[in-house]
Each structure stands twice: as C-alpha cells, then as structure tokens.
Design an enzyme around this catalytic site. Structure first.
Site, PDB file in Angstrom:
ATOM      1  CG  ASP A 213      -8.154  -6.417   4.586  1.00  0.00           C
ATOM      2  OD1 ASP A 213      -7.079  -6.258   3.953  1.00  0.00           O
ATOM      3  OD2 ASP A 213      -9.178  -5.755   4.333  1.00  0.00           O
TER       4      ASP A 213
ATOM      5  CD  GLU B 105      -7.264  -3.823  -1.027  1.00  0.00           C
ATOM      6  OE1 GLU B 105      -7.394  -3.304  -2.152  1.00  0.00           O
ATOM      7  OE2 GLU B 105      -7.852  -4.886  -0.692  1.00  0.00           O
TER       8      GLU B 105
END
Length: 370
Positions: A75, A138
C-alpha cells in the site's frame, strides 16, 4: 541496473495502490503473487476487508533451522489518480513515481533477488527457508497485520525490513514508537442562548482534554501531533459530540507506557460529559538491542564480501519492524533501495541503488545461515 528489477518496479508503480482501496490493492496483489510464483515462492494470503496480506515462502535448500523473515508492504499513501500529476519518469539515476521509494522498489529488488537464486545459472545455492509478509495497510499502522507479524517473527532466525533506508543508504537498527489515538467526547446538546447550562459542550471538554494531554507530554521526549479535530454542528447548539485524532512518537518505552496509560485514564472535567480513548494503531518503541547489533554485523560482513559498505543507526519513522524489534527478535530495517522524498511529491529512488540492493538481498538470503 537490474533490468528485471527496473521492469518490475515500473509495472508495480503503474498499478496505484492506496491504503484501504481494496480493488486497487487486489489488482496489484495479483501481479505481485504471479511474480512471486515465477520466482519460486509459494504464495498464500491472509484476507481482510481492507486488503489482503501476502505471505510467500521459499523452502529451505540445504540449510535447516528457522526461516529468515522479510517484511514489506504494497500500500502507498498516494490516492488513486496521483499518476496523472506525478507520473513515472526516469532521469539518469533518478526514478520517480508514487510509491517507488516507499516501498515498491524494495519488493522489486526482493523478487529479483529470489529469482536470481532459483532461476540463475548452475545449481540453486544453499539457503534457509525464506518467509515474506507483504502488508496491505502498513501506511496506517498495520492495524490488521500485527498478529501475523508477531507470529512469524517468533519462529524466525532474523527479521529484515524492506522499508527505505536512511539518506545515503544506511540501515535502521531501531525506531520511535508510533501510536495513533482517538479521543472521543460526548456532551449534552442544548440551546446555546436559551438554556446553555442544561448542556455540556463536547468541544469545550475536548479542548480541555487536549490541554491536559499537551501538559502530560511537555516534560517528556515525546512528539505529539493533533492531526484531526472535529465536532459540533451549529453555533446555536451546545456541541454534543467531538473528537480528536492524535499522533504520538516515543523514544523510550517507559514514556510510552506512562502516556498511553494516562490517555486511557482520562476523566471528564464536566459532570455531564464522557470521555473515551481508543488506539487506532500502535507500534511499540524499538530500541537497539544486542541481537539487532549482531545481525547488523552479519549484514555488514556479507555486504563487504560483495564490495558494498553499509552501516546502521536508529530511525525516527515507524514500521512493522517496530513490532519485531521491540519483542527482542534480531531485526534490521532499511534494506529497500536508497532514494528520498517519502510521502512527498518529490519521491524518488536510485536506479543504481535498485541494482545494488538486489545484489545485497541475494547475498543475504544465502549468507544469513547462522
């Protein structure tokens, strides 16, 4: 430059993958899994509504014992459509694009390194089992990945983080603790002019609580940022709801414990108000340890053997290695290629660094056998 790593990085960058965008994450996950499979990794997933965590395994060859664990994420902080104004570009050694540095270059380097072991000339060299976790959330603190990271780290010989390194390429041997907390206040609505005393302003109570929190951290080496604040509705109505989201950074576990305990113990000043605190994400303080120092020395020795020089020191930012390092597992982070501009429109990664980190990761996968 490794043409394979460069080509992979280009494909990954062109697939935008903002945190929480399940459709976009799924599209990139399919490509990453296919590349991992071609590299010889067994693939699996841990499914979550906001995006799946990818789990890859390279079975041991001739080296028994615990696996090496590598941590990364797919991400990014960039919303869909960012490529239109921040396109992929290459200018000499500088590669630009959303997520190239943080941290798609790290994934490209790792998969290229694994491929060089499994698909290179000659027999596959001996290596321990390799486990890889590629996290989907994350950038917001890995709220759904903590248990997975902890369980994998507990059975690993070493943990290598594929986050960006320090400027210049040095590795990371510790990190500030990082916590996102939400303070929520419920008051009592009333007419602000006709009957104000019948109400209890959630906004006023929240302001008082934020002052208390600032006072709490003032004497400690703690970074506090009030990132979001909202509440109320109309100027003629006493506010019934308000909240603030806080970002806290710690260098000492004792300060971390004291501040987080105090946040949970907040009590309202107004008798009609209620106050509650919940953690949105929590990454504990990771301080340098003998186990981490020993791992860094191994990495330095392996780097020297291939003509590279690396060093390491603690970092201010947080990542999933906070979790593993704080638990005492041998952990070193910053093994993604060097560059700069994380979370900024100046984000870039070094093309030559992509090649050198690929070579280092290849050497580590076969060299970390102790």
């Amino acid at each position: 430059m490794s043409s394979a790593a460069f080509e992979a990085l280009h494909r990954y960058t062109m697939l935008e993958s903002p945190t929480g965008d399940r459709k976009a994450l799924a599209a990139l996950a399919e490509v990453l899994e296919a590349d991992a499979g071609r590299a010889g990794l067994r693939t699996a997933r841990e499914t979550h509504p906001t995006g799946d965590h990818l789990i890859w395994t390279l079975p041991a060859r001739g080296v028994p014992g615990p696996p090496i664990l590598l941590l990364s994420h797919y991400d990014t902080v960039w919303p869909a459509g960012t490529l239109a104004g921040m396109p992929w570009s290459v200018d000499g050694d500088v590669i630009r694009g959303p997520g190239v540095y943080d941290t798609k270059a790290g994934i490209a380097a790792l998969l290229t390194a694994v491929s060089s072991l499994t698909d290179g000339p000659g027999p596959v060299p001996p290596h321990p089992e390799v486990r890889v976790i590629v996290v989907a959330d994350e950038e917001i603190g890995s709220p759904t990945a903590g248990d997975l990271v902890r369980s994998e780290a507990a059975r690993s010989r070493a943990v290598l983080g594929l986050e960006p390194p320090h400027p210049g390429g040095d590795l990371k041997t510790g990190r500030r603790g990082s916590t996102r907390a939400r303070v929520e206040v419920t008051g009592v609505e009333a007419h602000a002019a006709l009957d104000p005393d019948a109400g209890a302003s959630a906004i006023d109570e929240l302001v008082d609580q934020l002052i208390r929190i600032r006072s709490l951290v003032a004497s400690r080496p703690v970074l506090l940022n009030t990132g979001t604040i909202a509440g109320g509705g109309r100027t003629n109505v006493v506010a019934g709801q308000a909240y603030a989201e806080l970002g806290l950074r710690f260098t000492d576990p004792d300060d971390e414990d004291a501040v987080l305990t105090a946040l949970h113990d907040l009590r309202p000043g107004h008798p009609k108000a209620t106050v509650s605190t919940r953690l949105l994400s929590h990454r504990p303080t990771w301080r340098p340890s003998p186990a981490g120092t020993a791992l860094l020395e191994q990495i330095r020795s392996i780097a020297t053997s291939i003509g590279q020089t690396v060093d390491g020191r603690p970092a201010d930012g947080a990542a999933d290695t906070n979790t593993t390092g704080s638990l005492g597992h041998p952990t070193v982070d910053g093994l993604a290629p060097p560059g700069g501009g994380a979370h900024a429109r100046t984000e870039w990664v070094s093309a030559s660094g992509l090649a050198s980190r690929t070579a280092l990761l290849t050497a580590l996968l076969t060299g970390l056998t102790g």
